[in-house]
Design a protein around this motif. Structure first.
Motif, PDB file in Angstrom:
ATOM      1  N   MET A   1      14.937  -1.773 -10.436  1.00 59.92           N
ATOM      2  CA  MET A   1      15.970  -2.297  -9.541  1.00 59.92           C
ATOM      3  C   MET A   1      16.179  -3.770  -9.836  1.00 59.92           C
ATOM      4  SD  MET A   1      15.304  -0.710  -5.756  1.00 59.92           S
ATOM      5  CE  MET A   1      15.580   1.026  -5.399  1.00 59.92           C
ATOM      6  N   HIS A   2      17.286  -4.309  -9.367  1.00 53.91           N
ATOM      7  CA  HIS A   2      17.559  -5.726  -9.583  1.00 53.91           C
ATOM      8  C   HIS A   2      16.679  -6.574  -8.665  1.00 53.91           C
ATOM      9  CE1 HIS A   2      19.856  -9.514  -9.921  1.00 53.91           C
ATOM     10  NE2 HIS A   2      20.267  -9.015 -11.072  1.00 53.91           N
ATOM     11  N   GLU A   3      16.365  -7.783  -9.132  1.00 56.41           N
ATOM     12  CA  GLU A   3      15.528  -8.692  -8.331  1.00 56.41           C
ATOM     13  C   GLU A   3      16.135  -8.957  -6.958  1.00 56.41           C
ATOM     14  OE1 GLU A   3      13.869 -12.306 -10.122  1.00 56.41           O
ATOM     15  OE2 GLU A   3      14.369 -11.444 -12.069  1.00 56.41           O
ATOM     16  N   SER A   4      17.467  -9.093  -6.910  1.00 56.36           N
ATOM     17  CA  SER A   4      18.124  -9.383  -5.626  1.00 56.36           C
ATOM     18  C   SER A   4      17.927  -8.241  -4.629  1.00 56.36           C
ATOM     19  CB  SER A   4      19.616  -9.639  -5.845  1.00 56.36           C
ATOM     20  OG  SER A   4      20.238  -8.496  -6.398  1.00 56.36           O
ATOM     21  N   THR A   5      17.861  -6.999  -5.158  1.00 53.57           N
ATOM     22  CA  THR A   5      17.633  -5.842  -4.285  1.00 53.57           C
ATOM     23  C   THR A   5      16.228  -5.882  -3.692  1.00 53.57           C
ATOM     24  OG1 THR A   5      19.125  -4.526  -5.668  1.00 53.57           O
ATOM     25  CG2 THR A   5      17.697  -3.329  -4.149  1.00 53.57           C
ATOM     26  N   VAL A   6      15.249  -6.220  -4.536  1.00 53.62           N
ATOM     27  CA  VAL A   6      13.866  -6.339  -4.064  1.00 53.62           C
ATOM     28  C   VAL A   6      13.760  -7.465  -3.043  1.00 53.62           C
ATOM     29  CG1 VAL A   6      11.482  -6.786  -4.735  1.00 53.62           C
ATOM     30  CG2 VAL A   6      12.953  -5.426  -6.223  1.00 53.62           C
ATOM     31  N   SER A   7      14.440  -8.580  -3.329  1.00 51.26           N
ATOM     32  CA  SER A   7      14.422  -9.729  -2.416  1.00 51.26           C
ATOM     33  C   SER A   7      14.978  -9.345  -1.048  1.00 51.26           C
ATOM     34  CB  SER A   7      15.243 -10.876  -3.016  1.00 51.26           C
ATOM     35  OG  SER A   7      15.294 -11.969  -2.131  1.00 51.26           O
ATOM     36  N   ARG A   8      16.081  -8.587  -1.050  1.00 45.80           N
ATOM     37  CA  ARG A   8      16.663  -8.144   0.232  1.00 45.80           C
ATOM     38  C   ARG A   8      15.737  -7.156   0.945  1.00 45.80           C
ATOM     39  NH1 ARG A   8      21.442  -8.020  -3.137  1.00 45.80           N
ATOM     40  NH2 ARG A   8      22.875  -9.694  -2.523  1.00 45.80           N
ATOM     41  N   ALA A   9      15.080  -6.303   0.162  1.00 42.84           N
ATOM     42  CA  ALA A   9      14.216  -5.276   0.756  1.00 42.84           C
ATOM     43  C   ALA A   9      13.008  -5.866   1.473  1.00 42.84           C
ATOM     44  CB  ALA A   9      13.749  -4.306  -0.323  1.00 42.84           C
ATOM     45  N   ILE A  10      12.537  -7.047   1.043  1.00 41.26           N
ATOM     46  CA  ILE A  10      11.347  -7.644   1.670  1.00 41.26           C
ATOM     47  C   ILE A  10      11.698  -8.734   2.668  1.00 41.26           C
ATOM     48  CG2 ILE A  10       9.935  -7.126  -0.368  1.00 41.26           C
ATOM     49  CD1 ILE A  10      10.063 -10.138  -1.052  1.00 41.26           C
ATOM     50  N   ARG A  11      12.972  -9.081   2.774  1.00 42.73           N
ATOM     51  CA  ARG A  11      13.391 -10.171   3.672  1.00 42.73           C
ATOM     52  C   ARG A  11      13.086  -9.814   5.118  1.00 42.73           C
ATOM     53  NH1 ARG A  11      17.766 -11.043   6.873  1.00 42.73           N
ATOM     54  NH2 ARG A  11      18.331 -13.214   7.282  1.00 42.73           N
ATOM     55  N   ASP A  12      12.304 -10.677   5.777  1.00 42.71           N
ATOM     56  CA  ASP A  12      11.947 -10.513   7.200  1.00 42.71           C
ATOM     57  C   ASP A  12      11.306  -9.159   7.497  1.00 42.71           C
ATOM     58  OD1 ASP A  12      12.871 -13.027   7.840  1.00 42.71           O
ATOM     59  OD2 ASP A  12      14.883 -12.339   8.360  1.00 42.71           O
ATOM     60  N   LYS A  13      10.573  -8.621   6.531  1.00 43.54           N
ATOM     61  CA  LYS A  13       9.881  -7.344   6.728  1.00 43.54           C
ATOM     62  C   LYS A  13       8.381  -7.602   6.829  1.00 43.54           C
ATOM     63  CE  LYS A  13      13.765  -5.061   5.713  1.00 43.54           C
ATOM     64  NZ  LYS A  13      14.578  -6.116   5.096  1.00 43.54           N
ATOM     65  N   TYR A  14       7.714  -6.831   7.661  1.00 42.64           N
ATOM     66  CA  TYR A  14       6.271  -6.984   7.887  1.00 42.64           C
ATOM     67  C   TYR A  14       5.563  -5.649   7.693  1.00 42.64           C
ATOM     68  CZ  TYR A  14       7.485 -11.476  10.039  1.00 42.64           C
ATOM     69  OH  TYR A  14       7.962 -12.742  10.262  1.00 42.64           O
ATOM     70  N   ILE A  15       4.294  -5.738   7.309  1.00 43.23           N
ATOM     71  CA  ILE A  15       3.464  -4.541   7.223  1.00 43.23           C
ATOM     72  C   ILE A  15       2.198  -4.770   8.043  1.00 43.23           C
ATOM     73  CG2 ILE A  15       4.290  -3.667   5.006  1.00 43.23           C
ATOM     74  CD1 ILE A  15       1.933  -5.100   3.665  1.00 43.23           C
ATOM     75  N   TYR A  16       1.665  -3.677   8.561  1.00 39.39           N
ATOM     76  CA  TYR A  16       0.405  -3.766   9.297  1.00 39.39           C
ATOM     77  C   TYR A  16      -0.720  -3.284   8.387  1.00 39.39           C
ATOM     78  CZ  TYR A  16      -3.285  -3.021  12.656  1.00 39.39           C
ATOM     79  OH  TYR A  16      -4.490  -3.063  13.301  1.00 39.39           O
ATOM     80  N   THR A  17      -1.714  -4.135   8.189  1.00 38.22           N
ATOM     81  CA  THR A  17      -2.856  -3.799   7.341  1.00 38.22           C
ATOM     82  C   THR A  17      -4.136  -3.950   8.154  1.00 38.22           C
ATOM     83  OG1 THR A  17      -3.320  -6.041   6.544  1.00 38.22           O
ATOM     84  CG2 THR A  17      -1.570  -4.822   5.422  1.00 38.22           C
ATOM     85  N   ASN A  18      -5.279  -3.672   7.518  1.00 43.68           N
ATOM     86  CA  ASN A  18      -6.557  -3.872   8.204  1.00 43.68           C
ATOM     87  C   ASN A  18      -6.859  -5.345   8.435  1.00 43.68           C
ATOM     88  OD1 ASN A  18      -6.892  -4.434   5.520  1.00 43.68           O
ATOM     89  ND2 ASN A  18      -8.842  -3.371   5.299  1.00 43.68           N
ATOM     90  N   LYS A  19      -6.019  -6.241   7.861  1.00 43.71           N
ATOM     91  CA  LYS A  19      -6.163  -7.689   8.082  1.00 43.71           C
ATOM     92  C   LYS A  19      -5.213  -8.188   9.172  1.00 43.71           C
ATOM     93  CE  LYS A  19      -8.878  -7.981   4.393  1.00 43.71           C
ATOM     94  NZ  LYS A  19      -8.828  -6.564   3.995  1.00 43.71           N
ATOM     95  N   GLY A  20      -4.463  -7.256   9.792  1.00 47.45           N
ATOM     96  CA  GLY A  20      -3.467  -7.636  10.789  1.00 47.45           C
ATOM     97  C   GLY A  20      -2.065  -7.512  10.228  1.00 47.45           C
TER      98      GLY A  20
END
Length: 460
Positions: A359-378
């Motif tokens: 995928m294009h870099e801009s697509t990846v950049s949009r996909a992670i913008r203001d996105k969060y994940i929950y891990t065992n570290k919080g």
């Protein structure tokens, strides 16, 4: 001058984004709550869309009774159990949190005004003064203006101001920082002239840690100045700190959970933050009915709305699958980070992920913008997992900026406070450990860590 007008035919290739394509890109970069709001508007405007909000996905009720076994499983799953009790930002907000209202600073002060031994007239002026406090707890008005606004005598307003300043928290209703600090000293019963002189004449020097100049100005030893400065830093420059400001708290909802099951990490997309969308059967029947010949306009309108609804559903699914694909590659590259913590975060770029998922870099950049994940570290912001690195032969791989920053922090924490390390000395220490960065880069990372320069860290 000769002007010619000619007609020429040229052939060129251009990518023109349709309105739907633009909307799909826009939805990809929305955070969970932004998308939730957008879907809500679409449901209101598009009659063919039905939205189901599953409010009982985690707790099931039967015959108006809570299934406690399911409830306990839910608590254990999200680390609420007594053996491992600590608060994670991801936790579902308990309804018990909202039983009592949060008390604002103004509420707290008005409760105290009711109890003070003053007349009703003075109390009313006090309440007016409280309404003129800013978010720091400072008086955002002058005594003269207050006199004009409420048609009161200056003596009465000044007296009421003293009453408000006698309340808790200490330093409230001050005009500036100097007055704030001096009110706190007076309430503590401190009468040290040097301390008041330092606040009146040397606050700017104190901010720049120029203790030598303060020492000359006040004609006292540097060690005494250091003692005064340490005490002043225990005072509160913003009396309103810690009180409810009236602003709504924004909760972060992770787009996905990263769970380790049987030694392998699995991605569980958080579908609970969005409603389940579907096309209303009623409108499907209108389109599919054979008796639409007499009302083509209605059928065309419904078809258009159904197409819009289908595109919205597909775009949401595309957003979800794109985030999932990005997270798959992040887990593959950052396995050590998820296993051992932040110190093991490897350099990773958008280009690297975009190449892996084609995928294009801009697509990846949009996909992670203001996105969060929950891990065992919080809860972790996905963007924070992307770091640049510097090449290193000693470590056999690139070193992430996180590791370099941690090393800078270690150097400063272990330094001699009377002779703090300069940026150049820190730079030399890092180079010995094969972290080849410039002095300016050290200064940049130090500032990003919120650490002052050596001259401002020096103690006497």
């Amino acid at each position: 001058m000769k002007l010619d007008f000619n007609l020429k035919l040229t052939q060129e290739q251009r990518l023109v984004m349709t309105q739907q394509m633009q909307l799909s890109v826009k939805m990809l970069q929305m955070s969970g709550f932004e998308l939730q709001e957008y879907i809500g508007k679409e449901v209101e405007e598009n009659p063919v869309l039905d939205a189901e909000y599953d409010t009982n996905s985690n707790l099931k009720e039967k015959n108006n009774e809570i299934d406690y076994k399911k409830f306990i499983e839910y608590l254990n799953f999200d680390n609420y159990s007594g053996k491992n009790y600590y608060r994670n930002e991801e936790e579902t907000v308990s309804p018990f949190t909202f039983i009592s209202n949060k008390k604002s600073l103004k509420d707290y002060l008005n409760e105290q005004i009711i109890e003070v031994n003053e007349g009703e007239y003075t109390k009313e002026i006090c309440k007016y003064i409280v309404e003129n406090l800013d978010n720091r707890g400072y008086l955002d008005n002058t005594v003269e203006n207050i006199c004009e606004e409420i048609e009161a005598k200056k003596d009465d307003v000044e007296y009421a101001l003293k009453v408000v300043q006698s309340l808790e928290p200490d330093g409230i209703a001050c005009g500036d920082l100097k007055e704030c600090l001096k009110i706190q000293l007076n309430k503590k019963g401190i009468k040290d002239e040097n301390l008041f002189g330092l606040i009146d004449d040397c606050l700017e020097l104190l901010a720049n840690n120029k203790l030598g100049e303060i020492s000359k100005k006040l004609k006292i030893k540097k060690s005494e100045v250091q003692r005064y400065v340490d005490f002043i830093r225990t005072l509160e420059p913003k009396p309103a700190r810690g009180f409810y400001t009236g602003e709504n708290v924004k909760y972060i909802a992770p787009d996905a959970y990263i769970r380790k099951i049987d030694g392998e990490y699995h991605i569980i997309m958080n579908d609970d933050i969005l409603p389940k969308l579907k096309i209303s059967p009623l409108y499907k029947n209108i389109v599919s009915s054979e008796n639409n010949d007499n009302d083509n306009d209605t059928a065309d309108y419904v078809k258009k709305k159904i197409n819009n609804a289908m595109f919205l559903i597909k775009s949401i699914q595309h957003r979800k699958s794109t985030i999932y694909r990005v997270l798959e590659q992040i887990i593959d590259l950052q396995r050590d980070y998820f296993d051992y913590g932040k110190e093991y975060l490897k350099p990773m770029t958008l280009k690297e992920i975009s190449y892996r998922i084609d995928m294009h870099e801009s697509t990846v950049s949009r996909a992670i913008r203001d996105k969060y994940i929950y891990t065992n570290k919080g809860i972790v912001k996905i963007k924070d997992l992307f770091t640049v690195g510097i090449s290193s032969q000693a470590y056999g791989d690139d070193i992430s900026t996180i590791k370099i920053k941690n090393k800078i922090k270690e150097c400063i924490e272990s330094e001699d406070k009377k002779k703090p390390l300069s940026d150049q000395k820190i730079c030399d220490i890092l180079k010995k450990e094969d972290m080849n960065i410039s002095r300016r880069t050290v200064a940049k990372y130090r500032e990003e860590l919120g650490i002052k320069s050596s001259s401002k860290r020096k103690r006497f």
